[in-house]
Enzyme design. Structure first.
Site, PDB file in Angstrom:
ATOM      1  N   CYS A 143       0.882  -1.167   0.000  1.00 41.68           N
ATOM      2  CA  CYS A 143       0.000   0.000   0.000  1.00 41.68           C
ATOM      3  C   CYS A 143       0.914   1.209   0.000  1.00 41.68           C
ATOM      4  O   CYS A 143       1.557   1.504   0.994  1.00 41.68           O
ATOM      5  CB  CYS A 143      -0.905   0.012   1.230  1.00 41.68           C
ATOM      6  SG  CYS A 143      -1.834   1.549   1.398  1.00 41.68           S
ATOM      7  N   CYS A 175      -0.663   4.491   2.219  1.00 37.17           N
ATOM      8  CA  CYS A 175      -0.715   4.433   3.689  1.00 37.17           C
ATOM      9  C   CYS A 175      -0.227   3.068   4.138  1.00 37.17           C
ATOM     10  O   CYS A 175       0.956   2.777   4.047  1.00 37.17           O
ATOM     11  CB  CYS A 175      -2.095   4.784   4.220  1.00 37.17           C
ATOM     12  SG  CYS A 175      -3.504   4.085   3.362  1.00 37.17           S
ATOM     13  N   SER A 176      -1.122   2.213   4.585  1.00 42.59           N
ATOM     14  CA  SER A 176      -0.677   0.897   5.038  1.00 42.59           C
ATOM     15  C   SER A 176      -1.833  -0.085   5.029  1.00 42.59           C
ATOM     16  O   SER A 176      -1.945  -0.903   5.934  1.00 42.59           O
ATOM     17  CB  SER A 176      -0.098   0.999   6.437  1.00 42.59           C
ATOM     18  OG  SER A 176      -1.055   1.598   7.273  1.00 42.59           O
ATOM     19  N   CYS A 177      -2.702  -0.012   4.027  1.00 44.07           N
ATOM     20  CA  CYS A 177      -3.832  -0.924   3.922  1.00 44.07           C
ATOM     21  C   CYS A 177      -3.304  -2.362   3.939  1.00 44.07           C
ATOM     22  O   CYS A 177      -2.320  -2.672   3.263  1.00 44.07           O
ATOM     23  CB  CYS A 177      -4.600  -0.676   2.628  1.00 44.07           C
ATOM     24  SG  CYS A 177      -5.243   1.000   2.529  1.00 44.07           S
TER      25      CYS A 177
END
Lengths: 95, 105, 215
Positions: free
Chosen positions: C120, C123-125
């Site tokens: 991702c 962000c950090s999905c």
């Protein structure tokens, strides 16, 4: 909800826009051409949700497949390698 | 212009396979987000969390840990939504500091 | 959860330290104070309770790569289940009692011809429902920046060399989907039970930076 404008297999181009706000279309993929891999479903617009608005009507979200060699001219891997990115319909035009 | 958080394709160093056990306070930050954004409360959305993380300046963004960014963003959103006021937040933080000094935390 | 987490990673032959972050050890940081302040304000306003926070953390701790591993092992042993997992992941997760979570899961299958890698960049999905909380490296600037542009080099840094005749597909989870890699079943695991198979399905194999190994 507005019906999906594109179908799997369609060639699409990501808008090359530079606008403020909360955007889920990565910078690196803007302006590139790819192929619709699938319609992921219909979702409220995150660009509106981020400002506590309802983001309706829901719009189609697509998983679009791009050739790595086209996205990165210096790509080191084989020509078949791909990158898939989820892109909302309002960022896409027919290629 | 590319935003600081939008880093796909940027030059960066080797990927160090780091990880750590999340500390209780980090998990509580996560839990706050889960609860505040659930259907029942609906006091913030993940999109607002992201927007307010993106609003953190580049230097701070890189210095902060993941959940430091989260609690910063949750606080910003609650202020923007009017769920808390800056006055009550300042008072509460002062109170937390007072209790910490007194060994009450 | 953490114990499992770490063992998972050890399977991937990365020899590195696992620093721990004690909760309150020395003076509180500014952000730790902020967490206390926000939590207390929310409780005082009746928006949430301390008990709800505790239960939410417990639910979080209950989610781990074991969920994903269970699904993968079942898919390896049961072709009909694999088909369901590919076509209707939510239904497949329900069937084995793994929580579906808030996001739609897309399962991408590794084969002799295709290797998938998940990132991702914005962000950090992460597929938290099936893998728990993401490791730090997944959220790092290095991984988020480079996985899309130099996936083969990044995987090599994890010790995984993908041959040139295998297509690498990177998946940037930018929006409402979450991706789970269905790793390739390693040779030498014929006849293994689901439990035995699940034990070799590490977190990293389900992100795509490692391959499952029989030993």
């Amino acid at each position: 909800m507005t019906p999906a404008r594109f179908q799997p297999g369609d060639r699409v181009k990501v808008m090359k826009a530079d606008v403020p706000g909360h955007l889920r279309t990565p910078w690196y993929i803007r302006g590139h051409e790819g192929e619709v891999e699938r319609i992921c479903g219909f979702f409220a617009n995150p660009e509106e949700l981020a400002f506590n608005r309802h983001g309706l009507p829901k719009r189609a979200l697509y998983r679009v497949r791009f050739a790595q060699k086209k996205v990165w001219p210096d790509y080191a891997g084989p020509a078949g390698d791909t990158i898939d990115v989820e892109i909302y319909e309002h960022w896409l035009e027919r290629a | 212009m590319r935003s600081h958080h939008d880093m796909g394709g940027e030059t960066a160093g080797k990927v160090e396979p780091t990880e750590h056990d999340y500390a209780p306070w980090e998990k509580r930050v996560d839990a706050l987000m889960v609860l505040l954004s659930d259907r029942e409360r609906s006091l913030m959305r993940v999109d607002e969390l992201r927007k307010n993380i993106e609003a953190i300046g580049p230097d701070a963004y890189d210095k902060m840990t993941y959940y430091e960014r989260w609690i910063t963003s949750i606080t910003s959103t609650l202020l923007q939504r009017g769920v808390i006021s800056s006055d009550e937040l300042a008072k509460k933080i002062a109170d937390v500091e007072r209790r910490e000094k007194a060994g009450l935390l | 959860m953490s114990t499992h987490h770490h063992h998972d990673h050890d399977h991937d032959h990365h020899d590195h330290a696992h620093p721990t972050q004690p909760d309150i050890d020395g003076p509180l940081t500014y952000h730790q104070k902020l967490e206390i302040a926000i939590r207390e304000l929310m409780i005082e306003k009746g928006i949430l309770s301390a008990d709800e926070v505790r239960r939410t953390v417990e639910a979080m701790d209950a989610r781990s790569p074991a969920g994903g591993a269970k699904v993968v092992a079942r898919a390896w042993n049961d072709p009909a289940y694999k088909q369901l997992l590919m076509s209707d992941p939510s239904k497949a997760l329900n069937q084995v009692g793994v929580e579906v979570g808030l996001y739609k899961l897309v399962v991408v299958e590794n084969t002799d011809k295709v290797h998938n890698l998940v990132v991702c960049t914005l962000c950090s999905c992460y597929p938290r429902a099936v893998l728990g909380l993401p490791p730090d490296w997944y959220k790092s600037r290095a991984y988020r920046s480079r996985a899309v542009r130099e996936p083969r080099q990044v995987m090599a840094e994890f010790g995984l060399e993908v041959p040139d005749d295998t297509t690498v597909r990177v998946h940037d989870s930018t929006a409402d989907m979450r991706y789970l890699v269905l790793p390739k079943r390693p040779k030498g695991t014929e006849g293994w039970s689901e439990e035995k198979l699940a034990a070799i399905v590490t977190r990293d194999t389900m992100i795509g930076v490692a391959e499952a190994r029989a030993s």
